[in-house]
Design a protein around this motif. Structure first.
Motif, PDB file in Angstrom:
ATOM      1  N   ALA A 107       0.847  -1.194   0.000  1.00  0.00           N
ATOM      2  CA  ALA A 107       0.000   0.000   0.000  1.00  0.00           C
ATOM      3  C   ALA A 107       0.884   1.246   0.000  1.00  0.00           C
ATOM      4  N   VAL A 108       0.327   2.355  -0.472  1.00  0.00           N
ATOM      5  CA  VAL A 108       1.091   3.597  -0.612  1.00  0.00           C
ATOM      6  C   VAL A 108       0.343   4.737   0.066  1.00  0.00           C
ATOM      7  N   HIS A 109       1.059   5.487   0.911  1.00  0.00           N
ATOM      8  CA  HIS A 109       0.562   6.746   1.465  1.00  0.00           C
ATOM      9  C   HIS A 109       1.228   7.875   0.686  1.00  0.00           C
ATOM     10  N   LEU A 110       0.453   8.633  -0.061  1.00  0.00           N
ATOM     11  CA  LEU A 110       0.980   9.745  -0.857  1.00  0.00           C
ATOM     12  C   LEU A 110       0.639  11.042  -0.150  1.00  0.00           C
ATOM     13  N   ARG A 111       1.611  11.931  -0.031  1.00  0.00           N
ATOM     14  CA  ARG A 111       1.408  13.225   0.628  1.00  0.00           C
ATOM     15  C   ARG A 111       1.836  14.341  -0.328  1.00  0.00           C
ATOM     16  N   PHE A 112       0.983  15.382  -0.415  1.00  0.00           N
ATOM     17  CA  PHE A 112       1.259  16.520  -1.280  1.00  0.00           C
ATOM     18  C   PHE A 112       0.942  17.789  -0.504  1.00  0.00           C
ATOM     19  N   ASP A 113       1.952  18.599  -0.239  1.00  0.00           N
ATOM     20  CA  ASP A 113       1.784  19.834   0.521  1.00  0.00           C
ATOM     21  C   ASP A 113       1.348  20.945  -0.432  1.00  0.00           C
ATOM     22  N   VAL A 114       0.100  21.344  -0.338  1.00  0.00           N
ATOM     23  CA  VAL A 114      -0.462  22.325  -1.278  1.00  0.00           C
ATOM     24  C   VAL A 114       0.171  23.708  -1.113  1.00  0.00           C
ATOM     25  N   PRO A 115       0.266  24.272   0.108  1.00  0.00           N
ATOM     26  CA  PRO A 115       0.833  25.624   0.230  1.00  0.00           C
ATOM     27  C   PRO A 115       2.287  25.729  -0.229  1.00  0.00           C
ATOM     28  N   ALA A 116       3.055  24.655  -0.087  1.00  0.00           N
ATOM     29  CA  ALA A 116       4.466  24.698  -0.467  1.00  0.00           C
ATOM     30  C   ALA A 116       4.695  24.275  -1.918  1.00  0.00           C
ATOM     31  N   SER A 117       3.636  24.001  -2.646  1.00  0.00           N
ATOM     32  CA  SER A 117       3.782  23.505  -4.020  1.00  0.00           C
ATOM     33  C   SER A 117       3.990  24.659  -5.004  1.00  0.00           C
ATOM     34  N   SER A 118       4.310  24.290  -6.245  1.00  0.00           N
ATOM     35  CA  SER A 118       4.538  25.288  -7.295  1.00  0.00           C
ATOM     36  C   SER A 118       3.282  25.562  -8.109  1.00  0.00           C
ATOM     37  N   LEU A 119       2.121  25.139  -7.616  1.00  0.00           N
ATOM     38  CA  LEU A 119       0.861  25.397  -8.318  1.00  0.00           C
ATOM     39  C   LEU A 119       0.545  26.892  -8.279  1.00  0.00           C
ATOM     40  N   PRO A 120      -0.226  27.381  -9.253  1.00  0.00           N
ATOM     41  CA  PRO A 120      -0.637  28.795  -9.213  1.00  0.00           C
ATOM     42  C   PRO A 120      -1.448  29.095  -7.946  1.00  0.00           C
ATOM     43  N   ASP A 121      -1.352  30.332  -7.478  1.00  0.00           N
ATOM     44  CA  ASP A 121      -1.999  30.712  -6.220  1.00  0.00           C
ATOM     45  C   ASP A 121      -3.512  30.532  -6.265  1.00  0.00           C
ATOM     46  N   GLU A 122      -4.145  30.824  -7.415  1.00  0.00           N
ATOM     47  CA  GLU A 122      -5.599  30.663  -7.518  1.00  0.00           C
ATOM     48  C   GLU A 122      -5.981  29.200  -7.353  1.00  0.00           C
ATOM     49  N   LEU A 123      -5.194  28.316  -7.971  1.00  0.00           N
ATOM     50  CA  LEU A 123      -5.471  26.881  -7.889  1.00  0.00           C
ATOM     51  C   LEU A 123      -5.246  26.368  -6.467  1.00  0.00           C
ATOM     52  N   LYS A 124      -4.226  26.885  -5.801  1.00  0.00           N
ATOM     53  CA  LYS A 124      -3.990  26.501  -4.406  1.00  0.00           C
ATOM     54  C   LYS A 124      -5.197  26.873  -3.548  1.00  0.00           C
ATOM     55  N   ALA A 125      -5.703  28.091  -3.747  1.00  0.00           N
ATOM     56  CA  ALA A 125      -6.856  28.551  -2.962  1.00  0.00           C
ATOM     57  C   ALA A 125      -8.080  27.688  -3.237  1.00  0.00           C
ATOM     58  N   GLN A 126      -8.310  27.354  -4.511  1.00  0.00           N
ATOM     59  CA  GLN A 126      -9.460  26.523  -4.860  1.00  0.00           C
ATOM     60  C   GLN A 126      -9.314  25.124  -4.278  1.00  0.00           C
ATOM     61  N   LEU A 127      -8.102  24.592  -4.307  1.00  0.00           N
ATOM     62  CA  LEU A 127      -7.852  23.252  -3.782  1.00  0.00           C
ATOM     63  C   LEU A 127      -8.034  23.214  -2.270  1.00  0.00           C
ATOM     64  N   LEU A 128      -7.557  24.238  -1.584  1.00  0.00           N
ATOM     65  CA  LEU A 128      -7.706  24.283  -0.133  1.00  0.00           C
ATOM     66  C   LEU A 128      -9.153  24.554   0.283  1.00  0.00           C
ATOM     67  N   ALA A 129      -9.925  25.184  -0.604  1.00  0.00           N
ATOM     68  CA  ALA A 129     -11.324  25.467  -0.296  1.00  0.00           C
ATOM     69  C   ALA A 129     -12.215  24.247  -0.510  1.00  0.00           C
ATOM     70  N   CYS A 130     -11.695  23.216  -1.162  1.00  0.00           N
ATOM     71  CA  CYS A 130     -12.480  22.000  -1.396  1.00  0.00           C
ATOM     72  C   CYS A 130     -12.840  21.361  -0.064  1.00  0.00           C
ATOM     73  N   ALA A 131     -14.073  20.902   0.033  1.00  0.00           N
ATOM     74  CA  ALA A 131     -14.502  20.192   1.243  1.00  0.00           C
ATOM     75  C   ALA A 131     -14.207  18.704   1.047  1.00  0.00           C
ATOM     76  N   ASP A 132     -12.934  18.372   1.046  1.00  0.00           N
ATOM     77  CA  ASP A 132     -12.501  16.995   0.813  1.00  0.00           C
ATOM     78  C   ASP A 132     -11.805  16.490   2.070  1.00  0.00           C
ATOM     79  N   GLN A 133     -12.168  15.293   2.495  1.00  0.00           N
ATOM     80  CA  GLN A 133     -11.599  14.756   3.732  1.00  0.00           C
ATOM     81  C   GLN A 133     -10.143  14.347   3.581  1.00  0.00           C
ATOM     82  N   ARG A 134      -9.643  14.290   2.350  1.00  0.00           N
ATOM     83  CA  ARG A 134      -8.244  13.927   2.136  1.00  0.00           C
ATOM     84  C   ARG A 134      -7.301  15.102   2.349  1.00  0.00           C
ATOM     85  N   ILE A 135      -7.843  16.311   2.510  1.00  0.00           N
ATOM     86  CA  ILE A 135      -7.017  17.503   2.728  1.00  0.00           C
ATOM     87  C   ILE A 135      -7.026  17.827   4.219  1.00  0.00           C
TER      88      ILE A 135
END
Length: 132
Positions: free
Chosen positions: A31-59
């Motif tokens: 099995a694999v545990h994958l971790r992705f730090d959204v604030p420290a990523s190189s994604l555009p700021d708008e996409l980071k905000a949208q991703l963090l605003a998602c009501a997803d239990q994986r975040i």
């Protein structure tokens, strides 16, 4: 909006899977545990905000996406599955629906609508009490 996920920003660890599977599950860390730090990523700021605003239990509260993949028997397939799920989550956050353009009904369609309503009214009027 274009975005690219850098492989160095994603960390993963192999863990033992849960559930049935006998000796293979008890001995092999597939099995694999994958971790992705959204604030420290190189994604555009708008996409980071949208991703963090998602009501997803994986975040998590810290903005870390945690995905556990254990449906396959091999570590490689579980890692691919987890990466695909991460891409799908980011793509879902990046999706912006097209704005609806309001249009007026045509004069002919308005006329057809009114005629249909009149026909329905005549039919209903015929259902009334008959006066001999």
């Amino acid at each position: 909006m274009r975005w690219k996920l850098e492989p160095a920003e994603v960390t993963w660890t192999a863990v033992r899977a849960q559930g049935a599977g006998g000796q293979n599950v008890n001995k092999v860390s597939s099995a694999v545990h994958l971790r992705f730090d959204v604030p420290a990523s190189s994604l555009p700021d708008e996409l980071k905000a949208q991703l963090l605003a998602c009501a997803d239990q994986r975040i998590t509260q810290d903005g870390v996406v945690v995905i556990k993949a254990q449906s396959h028997r091999t570590q490689e397939l579980n890692l691919q599955d987890a990466m695909q799920r991460l891409h799908a989550l980011i793509a879902q956050a990046a999706y912006v629906p097209k704005a609806r353009k309001a249009t007026k009904p045509t004069r002919a369609s308005q006329k057809r609508r009114v005629e249909g309503k009149k026909r329905a009214g005549v039919t209903k009027a015929l259902r009334g009490k008959v006066d001999w």
